[in-house]
Structures are given as structure tokens and as C-alpha cells.
Design an enzyme around this catalytic site. Structure first.
Site, short mmCIF file in Angstrom:
data_model
loop_
_atom_site.label_atom_id
_atom_site.label_comp_id
_atom_site.label_asym_id
_atom_site.label_seq_id
_atom_site.Cartn_x
_atom_site.Cartn_y
_atom_site.Cartn_z
N SER A 14 -4.04 13.36 -4.49
CA SER A 14 -3.60 14.74 -4.27
C SER A 14 -4.73 15.69 -4.59
O SER A 14 -5.23 15.74 -5.71
CB SER A 14 -2.41 15.05 -5.17
OG SER A 14 -2.22 16.45 -5.20
N HIS A 39 -3.62 13.67 0.28
CA HIS A 39 -2.32 14.33 0.05
C HIS A 39 -2.59 15.81 -0.26
O HIS A 39 -3.32 16.14 -1.19
CB HIS A 39 -1.61 13.66 -1.12
CG HIS A 39 -0.23 14.14 -1.38
ND1 HIS A 39 0.87 13.71 -0.66
CD2 HIS A 39 0.25 15.02 -2.29
CE1 HIS A 39 1.96 14.30 -1.13
NE2 HIS A 39 1.61 15.11 -2.12
N ASP A 41 -0.90 19.35 -1.19
CA ASP A 41 0.30 19.97 -1.75
C ASP A 41 0.32 21.46 -1.45
O ASP A 41 -0.52 22.21 -1.95
CB ASP A 41 0.33 19.75 -3.27
CG ASP A 41 0.65 18.32 -3.63
OD1 ASP A 41 1.71 17.83 -3.18
OD2 ASP A 41 -0.15 17.70 -4.35
N HIS A 72 2.30 17.84 2.17
CA HIS A 72 3.57 17.91 1.42
C HIS A 72 3.94 19.38 1.26
O HIS A 72 3.35 20.08 0.43
CB HIS A 72 3.37 17.21 0.07
CG HIS A 72 4.54 17.30 -0.85
ND1 HIS A 72 4.48 16.92 -2.18
CD2 HIS A 72 5.82 17.72 -0.66
CE1 HIS A 72 5.66 17.11 -2.74
NE2 HIS A 72 6.48 17.61 -1.85
N MET A 74 5.97 22.32 -0.02
CA MET A 74 6.90 22.78 -1.05
C MET A 74 7.06 24.28 -0.85
O MET A 74 6.71 25.10 -1.70
CB MET A 74 6.35 22.45 -2.45
CG MET A 74 6.44 20.96 -2.78
SD MET A 74 5.33 20.48 -4.14
CE MET A 74 3.83 20.21 -3.21
N MET A 143 10.05 12.06 -5.43
CA MET A 143 9.35 12.80 -6.48
C MET A 143 9.69 12.19 -7.84
O MET A 143 10.86 12.03 -8.18
CB MET A 143 9.78 14.27 -6.49
CG MET A 143 9.35 15.11 -5.30
SD MET A 143 7.58 15.15 -4.96
CE MET A 143 6.90 15.74 -6.52
N ASP A 181 5.39 10.27 -5.71
CA ASP A 181 4.52 11.40 -6.05
C ASP A 181 4.92 11.99 -7.40
O ASP A 181 6.05 12.44 -7.57
CB ASP A 181 4.65 12.45 -4.94
CG ASP A 181 3.71 13.63 -5.11
OD1 ASP A 181 2.85 13.60 -6.00
OD2 ASP A 181 3.86 14.58 -4.31
#
Ligand code: DX5
Ligand code: ZN
Length: 225
Positions: A14, A39, A41, A72, A74, A143, A181
Site C-alpha cells: 500500500s 495498492h 488507498d 481501493h 474509501m 478489511m 488489508d
């Protein structure tokens, strides 16, 4: 170790844990250290209590590496930004069922943009929330921390959820990856693999390690190490 899947284990560091003043070098370093995916975020300060970066950074990094970009999201709402992340170079776009009113439609949109899809289950989100969209899903992300920050402790309470999802995937006969993750380290990775995971995200445990190649090998375990 017995694992219910024979698929190779993929490691997705990440970027959140990278040195943001040297992103290009950080990406190159983990690629040469053996990372499989990058990855990314994306946090909006609304769906999660932190803000990270947006499509401009994804786009800037895209020409620098051959690693698939695992984005990913969010953010809520997610729908207005799906095309921007697809155009920026995402290969796979994951979103949370709570990020919008129509999960099925959002997944259709991602597929329509020519990208792979992921759905993300927060620690409090039940597996049933995705049971009826498996035909539109390439990856399920469990998660193992509450999303928003790197460096948190792995929630062992999520291990039974992984095993349930592994069974659900196997019974479906579909080509769906099971990703974990949050708090993944050389200590917690074997628990995830034992429960049926095949993609491990790791931020702090990779970028915070003096030897990233050794860290990736340790997290991957026996697989290709
Ligand atoms: C948390 C993010 C994770 C995070 C993982 O909201 O989704 O990807 O960066 O960081 P570590 O591996 O440090 O827990
Ligand atoms: Zn993440």
C-alpha cells in the site's frame, strides 16, 4: 500449511506507507523487491476520517511501473469518480457497499469502464451484503482494520469471515480473488493464507522495512520465497 487454494499468493504493497516526497523511487523500489500489485488507498475525509490522494497521483505514477494498479476507494459517493480513476490507470477498482445506494450498478459501471471490480467488507460488514453480486466481482477485500489509517493492529476477529468467503468463492466456481488489508505482517499473513486469502495488502510491513524484498518474501511465506 494447508490452504484451500493453490493459486499463487500476490503481494500488494500500500502506497499509503511510502515516503510521499519520493513516490517514483518508492514505487520502483517495491517493484524490484518483488511486489505484484500496487495498492492505492483513496480517502476522502468523509467516508473515512483521513484524506490521502486522488486520480492525479494515480495518473502520474501509471507510466512508471508495470505493476497492476489496485485502487481501493474509501470515498462516498464513489460513483461520480469511477471514470476518473479508470482513466487515471486503475486496473482494478474496489469499493465499499456502504459507499452508495446501488452496489450492483456501481460494479456494472466499473466493468463497463473495462476494469476489474472489487468489493470491500469493513470489519462490521457481513458477508451477506455481497452474496448477490458475485457475478460482477473479481475480488473480495476483507478489511482487518477499520479503514482510514495505516499502521493499525490486525483484527483476528475477521479470520472466520475469510474462511466463509473462501467457501463461498469456491462453491460459486467463479474466478474471484480474496484480498486482505490492514495490519498484515509476516506474523499475521500465515493466518490469512490459512483462512483462504490469496492477495495480501501490506503498507507499513513493506515500506517500513529496511529490506523490502525480504519483507515481501516473509509476508508471502513459502510461496515463491
Ligand atoms: C487502511 C488502508 C490500508 C492500509 C494498510 O484504510 O486500506 O491499505 O494502508 O496499512 P498497514 O499495512 O500499515 O495496516
Ligand atoms: Zn487499502
Amino acid at each position: 500449511m494447508t490452504r484451500s487454494t493453490s493459486r499463487p499468493v500476490l503481494i500488494a504493497p500500500s502506497l499509503l506507507a511510502a515516503d510521499f516526497t519520493r513516490l517514483a523511487e518508492e514505487v520502483a523500489a517495491i517493484e524490484s523487491a518483488g511486489a505484484d500489485w500496487l495498492h492505492l488507498d483513496i480517502m476522502d475525509g468523509h467516508f473515512v476520517p483521513n484524506i490521502s490522494f486522488g486520480p492525479a497521483i494515480v495518473k502520474a505514477l501509471r507510466p512508471l511501473t508495470r505493476m497492476p494498479f489496485d485502487v481501493h476507494l474509501m470515498i462516498a459517493p464513489a460513483d461520480p469518480y469511477l471514470a476518473a480513476f479508470a482513466e487515471a490507470g486503475a486496473d482494478l477498482i474496489s469499493l465499499h457497499p456502504e459507499a452508495g445506494p446501488h452496489l450492483h450498478r456501481s460494479l456494472q459501471t466499473i466493468r463497463g469502464l473495462g476494469k476489474k471490480t472489487g468489493v470491500v467488507l469493513n470489519p462490521g460488514t457481513p458477508v451477506e451484503s455481497i452474496a448477490h453480486v458475485l457475478d460482477l466481482v473479481d475480488l473480495i477485500l476483507v478489511m482487518t482494520v477499520n479503514p482510514g489509517f495505516g499502521g493499525q493492529s490486525f483484527l483476528e476477529s475477521q479470520l472466520p469471515k475469510m474462511a466463509t468467503l473462501r467457501r463461498m468463492i469456491d462453491e460459486s466456481g467463479r474466478d474471484i480473488r480474496l484480498q486482505i488489508d490492514g495490519g498484515v505482517t509476516a506474523r499475521t499473513a500465515p493466518l490469512c493464507l490459512e483462512a483462504g486469502a490469496d492477495v495480501l495488502v501490506a503498507g507499513t510491513a513493506v515500506f517500513g522495512a529496511p529490506d523490502r524484498a525480504a519483507a515481501i518474501r516473509a509476508i508471502r511465506g513459502g510461496q515463491g520465497a
